[in-house]
Write an enzyme that holds these catalytic residues in place. Structure first.
Site, mmCIF file in Angstrom:
data_model
loop_
_atom_site.group_PDB
_atom_site.id
_atom_site.type_symbol
_atom_site.label_atom_id
_atom_site.label_comp_id
_atom_site.label_asym_id
_atom_site.label_seq_id
_atom_site.Cartn_x
_atom_site.Cartn_y
_atom_site.Cartn_z
ATOM 1 N N HIS A 476 4.953 16.819 10.113
ATOM 2 C CA HIS A 476 3.947 15.978 9.478
ATOM 3 C C HIS A 476 3.155 15.094 10.436
ATOM 4 C CE1 HIS A 476 1.814 14.130 6.318
ATOM 5 N NE2 HIS A 476 2.745 14.099 5.406
ATOM 6 N N TYR A 592 2.853 5.557 -5.197
ATOM 7 C CA TYR A 592 2.073 5.954 -4.018
ATOM 8 C C TYR A 592 1.345 7.252 -4.340
ATOM 9 C CZ TYR A 592 1.223 7.222 0.935
ATOM 10 O OH TYR A 592 0.658 7.554 2.139
ATOM 11 N N THR A 605 -4.958 9.082 6.086
ATOM 12 C CA THR A 605 -4.682 8.837 4.672
ATOM 13 C C THR A 605 -4.750 7.349 4.339
ATOM 14 O OG1 THR A 605 -2.290 8.656 5.055
ATOM 15 C CG2 THR A 605 -3.169 10.837 4.491
#
Length: 789
Positions: A476, A592, A605
């Site tokens: 990630h 979230y 993000t």
């Protein structure tokens, strides 16, 4: 041994008669072709850098400007207003050295001066166009306007198309994208308190308001000054800190906690032959990488272009463990992949004689690996468990056991590979007598496998199962989900719709007879290292066993039915998740939702705090038995609020990244902030993300609905919470991926999945236009007829 001899370009032997030199022409030809391919890539990269560097103009526009200036001078007018003459005066003179060159003649000096002026004018025009484009891309007011109502400012903004040029390359817009703005402290604090209100009691909210006001009036302004200074200097004031502190400094396992997965087609497996599926999949990955290197991939444009910086590290990238922090290493090129099969590691070259291997050739090479009978050496089979466990033990083991000798060479081979490939002996997919349960097991397999059959540090691992099903596991830190989703959409559709298979299920094409077989990587793993591998495996196995996963395909309705209700599909699903969580846990939770900030340079993000006072009011009214009219009104208010928050997050007006950076600055300065400390310690018990379908043109959901992508998912963020990923497929399907932990008695992925489905159906029933009652319509018609009489 024949292949080993061919790998040597020349050999020499010293004899009494002198030196006997033997050249291998075949090996020299391979060296030549490989170098030729490398130089072609350099030339392509240089050409693209030039094209991107002068965008939105084109290199050919320089010639147009030069010709225009020369033509104007030919008419005896001076377009430069004397500048060409000034340039001519200052041209260097080489009378003593270059007496006979035509450069010294007056007409030639005039032409040279005109060309120099034209070049300066051309660069000035490019600078002006890029400045205008950057200003236009900085305007985001169009996102906040109601449908059908366009302001004059937005009409002027539409000029962005004039300055956007034609046929942009992937990175053409990078230099024109605006920097992420730093919100005002008072605005961020206000938005935070607004988001926290529905989750706090009156006394808790009053205490947090006091802390927030103290922070805003004192320490906040000082921290903000440093943050603005960074924003002026850096391309993005968030992304580098986000990458380092959220990802690379994490000392827990990447597996489940950070890495995510992507799935194959839901209902279709193009071929049951494992080697053939691997052949097409790997070849499609190479095709994407070639388009990426040539910048032939179209920039993603949502009225304005999105930043493509994350695409640079898709291939040839590895996360290297460190005791305090990890690092990301990216290599310019790699001509091979590392393959794992039954506990052994292989190097598979994907290029031969300067060309890319065909799918059929890759299939043959994969089959050679699968047919190799050699067993793994001690410690080799479960070696990758080091990448699945905690980071500090892996960093220590890497330094101690893999810093020299044969282990270093083999580890370098894996880390420098284009990507990692895992050939599984299991069969996966939505199949058999228990398709739903098998689909859940398929997702869990992609998320963590056996904890030692994925190299979790690689940018991504392609997984191919025994029955031909495939998928991927992605690290990630280097990029976010939409980047890898874009790759996987291309790979899946290219595999099935362009490359295809023979009637027997094999890859198409011919095979070169001179392909050397894949190389088996060698290891010498001592007993102490094997013990550390087992300890890492124990940690990873406990984490994997605790994951409760459920994949929920909803086929009864989708985006089409939601849009008929004139509601944003994302807002609809988010409010449904709030309703499902309330029914599941009896309370509301800090939520979230991932939103992207790629409208800005190097953006990644931002968080949308989906649990709002408006959504809570709607849910209480719905569960409290209020009338449909009241519930509909409250729902639309909640939906509009969610869309407003999403737009704010996309355009740099989010809350959490700003507070995160302020917190880091306070740590650097050695300052303590009770407000920031409390905000950053909040738990996200509901973590959600939408996987966007970006290349809709690659799919045909009307004629080939069976080729439906299933999306992907991730593990739970909180020990007592849920992770929910969803993808809206076409007009009639929504796929959800739900994760939690068995160790928490309050969570159950299957029960929460049922709650989500029920919430989605209840909202659709609430919002759908009511069908007129035929009997009432007939009575009204009768009354109207009598009245007319």
């Amino acid at each position: 041994m024949a292949e080993a001899h061919q790998a040597v370009a020349f050999q020499f032997t010293i004899t009494p008669d002198g030196i006997d030199l033997q050249l291998s022409h075949q090996a020299l030809r391979q060296v030549y072709l490989s170098g030729l391919r490398s130089w072609k890539k350099r030339v392509t990269r240089l050409k693209n850098n030039v094209i991107t560097g002068v965008y939105p103009a084109s290199p050919s526009s320089w010639l147009f400007v030069v010709i225009a200036i020369l033509a104007t001078m030919y008419t005896r007018s001076d377009p430069s207003m004397g500048l060409i003459a000034k340039i001519q005066e200052h041209l260097p003179s080489f009378k003593n050295v270059l007496k006979k060159l035509p450069y010294q003649t007056a007409p030639c000096r005039t032409v040279v001066s005109a060309v120099l002026f034209s070049t300066l004018l051309w660069f000035s025009l490019i600078f002006t166009m890029r400045l205008c484009l950057k200003q236009l891309l900085s305007y985001h007011g169009w996102m906040f306007e109601q449908h059908g109502k366009v302001s004059n400012t937005t009409k002027i903004w539409a000029m962005v198309r004039i300055f956007s040029g034609r046929q942009p390359l992937l990175y053409s817009y990078q230099g024109s994208l605006p920097n992420l703005p730093v919100p005002a402290v008072k605005d961020t604090v206000k938005r935070y308190l607004e988001s926290a209100r529905p989750l706090m009691s009156d006394s808790e909210y009053e205490r947090m308001t006091t802390l927030a006001k103290e922070f805003e009036s004192s320490l906040g302004n000082r921290l903000q000054w440093y943050l603005k200074l960074k924003a002026m200097w850096a391309s993005n004031y968030v992304s580098d800190w986000w990458e380092e502190y959220v990802y690379l400094r994490g000392r827990g396992p990447l597996m489940v906690n950070s890495n995510y997965y992507g799935m194959d087609f839901l209902y279709v497996t193009p071929t049951p032959i494992q080697a053939a599926r691997a052949g097409n999949t790997l070849h499609a990955c190479l095709l994407y990488r070639r388009k990426l290197n040539r910048e032939e991939i179209k920039p993603v444009i949502l009225n304005v272009p999105l930043c493509a910086a994350q695409c640079e590290r898709i291939f040839n990238t590895t996360r290297i463990p460190g005791e305090e922090t990890d690092s990301l290493i990216h290599w310019q090129d790699s001509e091979y992949v590392a393959v794992f099969h039954r506990g052994r590691y292989f190097r598979l070259w994907l290029y031969h004689a300067g060309r890319m291997l065909s799918p059929r050739e890759i299939e043959q090479q994969i089959q050679r690996i699968m047919d190799d009978p050699s067993p793994p050496v001690p410690g080799e089979a479960k070696l990758a468990a080091l990448t699945a466990g905690d980071r500090i033990p892996w960093a220590q083991a890497r330094k101690e056991f893999f810093s020299s000798g044969v282990n270093k060479r083999s580890l370098d081979c894996i880390e420098k590979a284009a990507f990692f490939v895992a050939l599984d002996d299991d069969e996966q997919g939505m199949r058999g007598d228990d398709p739903a349960g098998n689909l859940d097991r398929y997702a869990k397999s992609l998320l963590h496998g056996k904890c030692y059959d994925r190299w979790f540090d690689k940018s991504f691992t392609v997984v191919v199962y025994k029955n031909g099903k495939n998928g991927l596991n992605a690290e990630h830190s280097w990029a976010d989900g939409p980047i890898m989703a874009h790759v996987w959409e291309y790979v899946m559709t290219t595999d099935s719709f362009q490359l295809g298979y023979t009637e027997e299920g094999h890859c198409k094409g011919d095979v070169a007879s001179s392909l050397p077989p894949p190389t088996r990587l060698t290891w010498d793993i001592p007993a102490e290292c094997q013990e550390r591998i087992e300890r890492s495996l124990t940690v990873a196995q406990a984490l994997a066993d605790d994951v409760d996963f459920h994949v929920l395909p909803i086929q009864e309705f989708g985006k089409g039915a939601i849009k008929k209700c004139k509601i944003s599909p994302d807002a609809y699903i988010q409010i449904a998740l709030q309703l499902a969580y309330y029914r599941n846990r009896g309370t509301f939770s800090l939520t979230y939702e991932a939103s992207m900030t790629r409208l800005f340079r190097e953006g990644r993000t931002e968080t949308v705090r989906s649990c709002t006072s408006e959504s809570c009011a709607f849910i209480r009214a719905l569960e409290g038995g209020e009338s449909k009219e009241v519930c509909r009104r409250l729902f639309r208010t909640a939906s509009e609020k969610h869309q407003q928050l999403y737009r704010m997050a996309m355009t740099g007006g989010g809350i959490d990244r700003h507070l995160f950076c302020l917190y880091l600055v306070s740590k650097y300065l050695g300052e303590e902030s009770p407000f920031l400390k409390e905000v950053l310690s909040e738990t996200w018990r509901l973590s959600t993300s939408q996987t966007p379908l970006q290349q809709v043109e690659l799919f045909d959901f009307v004629n080939h609905p069976e080729y439906t992508t299933c999306g992907g998912g991730f593990g739970p963020v909180a020990d007592d919470g849920y992770g929910v990923s969803y993808i809206i497929v076409g007009e009639n399907m929504i796929n959800l991926h739900i994760s939690c932990k068995h160790s928490c008695p309050q969570t159950d992925s299957h029960k929460f999945g049922a709650d989500i489905k029920k919430a989605l159906e209840d909202l659709l029933e609430l919002l759908s236009p009511e069908k007129p009652d035929p009997s009432k319509a007939e009575q009204n018609h009768s009354k109207k007829s009598k009245k007319d009489l």
